[in-house]
Design a protein around this motif. Structure first.
Motif, PDB file in Angstrom:
ATOM      1  N   VAL A 128     -11.652  76.959  27.269  1.00 49.45           N
ATOM      2  CA  VAL A 128     -11.349  78.357  27.585  1.00 49.45           C
ATOM      3  C   VAL A 128     -12.629  79.063  28.011  1.00 49.45           C
ATOM      4  O   VAL A 128     -13.692  78.869  27.405  1.00 49.45           O
ATOM      5  N   VAL A 129     -12.519  79.894  29.040  1.00 52.61           N
ATOM      6  CA  VAL A 129     -13.642  80.716  29.500  1.00 52.61           C
ATOM      7  C   VAL A 129     -13.167  82.161  29.573  1.00 52.61           C
ATOM      8  O   VAL A 129     -12.130  82.445  30.174  1.00 52.61           O
ATOM      9  N   THR A 130     -13.896  83.068  28.950  1.00 54.74           N
ATOM     10  CA  THR A 130     -13.593  84.494  29.059  1.00 54.74           C
ATOM     11  C   THR A 130     -14.650  85.148  29.941  1.00 54.74           C
ATOM     12  O   THR A 130     -15.819  84.763  29.912  1.00 54.74           O
ATOM     13  N   VAL A 131     -14.220  86.150  30.719  1.00 52.56           N
ATOM     14  CA  VAL A 131     -15.132  86.813  31.650  1.00 52.56           C
ATOM     15  C   VAL A 131     -14.944  88.321  31.552  1.00 52.56           C
ATOM     16  O   VAL A 131     -13.819  88.826  31.684  1.00 52.56           O
ATOM     17  N   ALA A 145     -12.003  84.957  21.519  1.00 50.91           N
ATOM     18  CA  ALA A 145     -12.347  83.685  20.893  1.00 50.91           C
ATOM     19  C   ALA A 145     -11.915  83.652  19.429  1.00 50.91           C
ATOM     20  O   ALA A 145     -11.408  82.632  18.942  1.00 50.91           O
ATOM     21  N   GLN A 146     -12.087  84.772  18.732  1.00 49.62           N
ATOM     22  CA  GLN A 146     -11.672  84.826  17.338  1.00 49.62           C
ATOM     23  C   GLN A 146     -10.161  84.724  17.211  1.00 49.62           C
ATOM     24  O   GLN A 146      -9.643  84.064  16.294  1.00 49.62           O
ATOM     25  N   ALA A 147      -9.431  85.353  18.126  1.00 50.16           N
ATOM     26  CA  ALA A 147      -7.966  85.278  18.094  1.00 50.16           C
ATOM     27  C   ALA A 147      -7.494  83.842  18.312  1.00 50.16           C
ATOM     28  O   ALA A 147      -6.541  83.381  17.665  1.00 50.16           O
ATOM     29  N   ILE A 148      -8.146  83.124  19.227  1.00 52.81           N
ATOM     30  CA  ILE A 148      -7.794  81.723  19.469  1.00 52.81           C
ATOM     31  C   ILE A 148      -8.104  80.874  18.238  1.00 52.81           C
ATOM     32  O   ILE A 148      -7.304  80.018  17.837  1.00 52.81           O
ATOM     33  N   ALA A 149      -9.258  81.115  17.624  1.00 52.29           N
ATOM     34  CA  ALA A 149      -9.636  80.375  16.420  1.00 52.29           C
ATOM     35  C   ALA A 149      -8.665  80.652  15.277  1.00 52.29           C
ATOM     36  O   ALA A 149      -8.273  79.732  14.534  1.00 52.29           O
ATOM     37  N   ASP A 150      -8.251  81.899  15.119  1.00 54.85           N
ATOM     38  CA  ASP A 150      -7.312  82.260  14.054  1.00 54.85           C
ATOM     39  C   ASP A 150      -5.967  81.569  14.261  1.00 54.85           C
ATOM     40  O   ASP A 150      -5.341  81.097  13.297  1.00 54.85           O
ATOM     41  N   LEU A 195     -16.100  79.508  26.085  1.00 53.54           N
ATOM     42  CA  LEU A 195     -17.326  79.977  26.719  1.00 53.54           C
ATOM     43  C   LEU A 195     -17.154  81.461  27.031  1.00 53.54           C
ATOM     44  O   LEU A 195     -16.212  81.847  27.730  1.00 53.54           O
ATOM     45  N   VAL A 196     -18.029  82.297  26.494  1.00 51.57           N
ATOM     46  CA  VAL A 196     -17.951  83.747  26.672  1.00 51.57           C
ATOM     47  C   VAL A 196     -18.974  84.176  27.720  1.00 51.57           C
ATOM     48  O   VAL A 196     -20.181  84.044  27.516  1.00 51.57           O
ATOM     49  N   LEU A 197     -18.481  84.702  28.840  1.00 45.09           N
ATOM     50  CA  LEU A 197     -19.351  85.180  29.903  1.00 45.09           C
ATOM     51  C   LEU A 197     -19.297  86.703  29.967  1.00 45.09           C
ATOM     52  O   LEU A 197     -18.222  87.294  29.912  1.00 45.09           O
ATOM     53  N   GLY A 198     -20.458  87.314  30.094  1.00 45.56           N
ATOM     54  CA  GLY A 198     -20.548  88.763  30.169  1.00 45.56           C
ATOM     55  C   GLY A 198     -21.989  89.163  30.413  1.00 45.56           C
ATOM     56  O   GLY A 198     -22.813  88.346  30.829  1.00 45.56           O
ATOM     57  N   ALA A 226     -15.201  69.538  26.657  1.00 46.48           N
ATOM     58  CA  ALA A 226     -16.069  68.985  25.618  1.00 46.48           C
ATOM     59  C   ALA A 226     -15.730  69.579  24.271  1.00 46.48           C
ATOM     60  O   ALA A 226     -15.296  70.720  24.149  1.00 46.48           O
ATOM     61  N   GLU A 227     -15.896  68.790  23.226  1.00 49.52           N
ATOM     62  CA  GLU A 227     -15.657  69.279  21.879  1.00 49.52           C
ATOM     63  C   GLU A 227     -16.905  70.029  21.410  1.00 49.52           C
ATOM     64  O   GLU A 227     -17.961  69.443  21.221  1.00 49.52           O
ATOM     65  N   ALA A 228     -16.773  71.330  21.233  1.00 43.85           N
ATOM     66  CA  ALA A 228     -17.921  72.167  20.858  1.00 43.85           C
ATOM     67  C   ALA A 228     -17.403  73.444  20.245  1.00 43.85           C
ATOM     68  O   ALA A 228     -16.265  73.823  20.449  1.00 43.85           O
ATOM     69  N   PRO A 229     -18.255  74.126  19.471  1.00 43.43           N
ATOM     70  CA  PRO A 229     -17.840  75.428  18.947  1.00 43.43           C
ATOM     71  C   PRO A 229     -17.867  76.490  20.026  1.00 43.43           C
ATOM     72  O   PRO A 229     -18.216  76.213  21.180  1.00 43.43           O
ATOM     73  N   VAL A 230     -17.529  77.695  19.664  1.00 38.79           N
ATOM     74  CA  VAL A 230     -17.595  78.815  20.603  1.00 38.79           C
ATOM     75  C   VAL A 230     -19.006  78.908  21.165  1.00 38.79           C
ATOM     76  O   VAL A 230     -19.996  78.799  20.442  1.00 38.79           O
TER      77      VAL A 230
END
Length: 226
Positions: free
Chosen positions: A144-147, A161-166, A179-182, A218-222
Motif C-alpha cells: 500500500v502507498v499513501t500520497v 496505515a493505522q486503520a489498515i493495521a487495526d 509506504l507513506v508519501l508526503g 516486500a514484507e516490511a513494517p510501515v
C-alpha cells in the motif's frame, strides 16, 4: 454543533513564501476529536463535499488547493462520506491518494502499468472517517502507498496505515507494508507548485519510483520516507 471550516490554499501553494504552504492542516485537524475531514480532488468534488459537510451534526473541514482545480466528469465524482475507487488493479499495489494528489497517483499508476504492475487507485475523499470499504480493499493488497500534499508525520497517511493495521489485527492476519508519501516537517522553499511537488517526489514519476524503490510486495513494517 455544526461548523464547517473551508481551508483554502491547502497543500503546496507556490511562490508565496516558505511559511505559506498549507501542509499542516491534515495533521492538525486529525487531532480534533469528531472532526470530519474532506479533501476534494476536483471542482465538482468541492461542491459535493460542501453540501455533505452542511448535512453533518458536528464540525467539518474541507481542504482545497490554491489555483485552478481539476475538472471531473459526472461519473468521476463521489458522494457522502465514501471513498471513490478510480482504478481496480491486480491486487499487488494499492495507491491511496488525498485530494489534489489523485491526479499524480493516476499518472504513477500509468507508469507502473508500463512495467507490468496494475495498481489499484483510490480517491480517499474523506480522511476522517475513513471509508471502511476502501481500507478493507487496501488491506487485501500486497503493498500500500499513501500520497498526500501535507506533512507525513501525523498526517493522513499515518492515519490510514493505522486503520489498515487495526483491521489486520482484528482479522488476525499480517498487515501489508504501507509506504507513506508526503511533505517533510520543514519549511519548504517557495516556487512553482508543480516543480516543488516533483522535487519532493509527489508527482507521477516520483510516486512510481518510490513505490518501486521500496520493494513491491516486500514484507516490511510501515515505512515513513525521509
Amino acid at each position: 454543533d455544526l461548523v464547517v471550516f473551508a481551508l483554502d490554499r491547502a497543500g503546496i501553494t507556490g511562490d508565496d513564501g516558505p511559511s505559506h504552504h498549507g501542509v499542516l492542516d491534515l495533521a492538525l485537524c486529525l487531532r480534533i476529536a469528531g472532526m470530519t475531514i474532506f479533501a476534494p480532488s476536483s471542482t465538482q468534488e468541492l461542491g459535493v463535499m460542501l453540501r455533505s459537510a452542511l448535512d453533518l451534526d458536528g464540525p467539518a473541514a474541507v481542504r482545497y488547493a490554491k489555483g485552478a482545480a481539476r475538472e471531473a466528469a459526472p461519473g468521476q465524482v463521489g458522494s457522502g462520506l465514501r471513498a471513490r475507487q478510480v482504478v481496480a488493479g491486480d491486487g499487488e499495489v494499492c495507491l491511496l491518494a488525498v485530494g489534489k494528489m489523485v491526479e499524480a497517483a493516476e499518472d504513477a499508476a500509468a507508469l507502473l502499468a508500463v512495467d507490468g504492475v496494475q495498481p489499484t487507485v483510490w480517491d480517499v475523499r474523506v480522511v476522517r472517517p475513513l471509508d471502511t470499504t476502501m481500507i478493507a480493499d487496501a488491506a487485501r493488497h500486497r503493498y500500500v502507498v499513501t500520497v498526500e500534499d501535507g506533512v507525513r508525520e501525523g498526517g493522513a497517511g499515518s492515519f490510514i496505515a493505522q486503520a489498515i493495521a487495526d483491521l489486520a489485527q482484528a482479522e488476525r492476519r499480517p498487515a501489508p507494508p504501507v509506504l507513506v508519501l508526503g511533505t517533510p516537517t520543514a519549511y519548504i522553499p517557495h516556487g512553482k507548485p508543480a516543480a516543488i511537488r516533483a522535487a519532493l517526489g509527489l508527482d507521477g514519476p516520483g510516486i512510481a519510483a518510490a513505490t518501486v524503490a521500496a520493494g513491491l510486495g516486500a514484507e516490511a513494517p510501515v515505512v515513513l520516507t525521509d
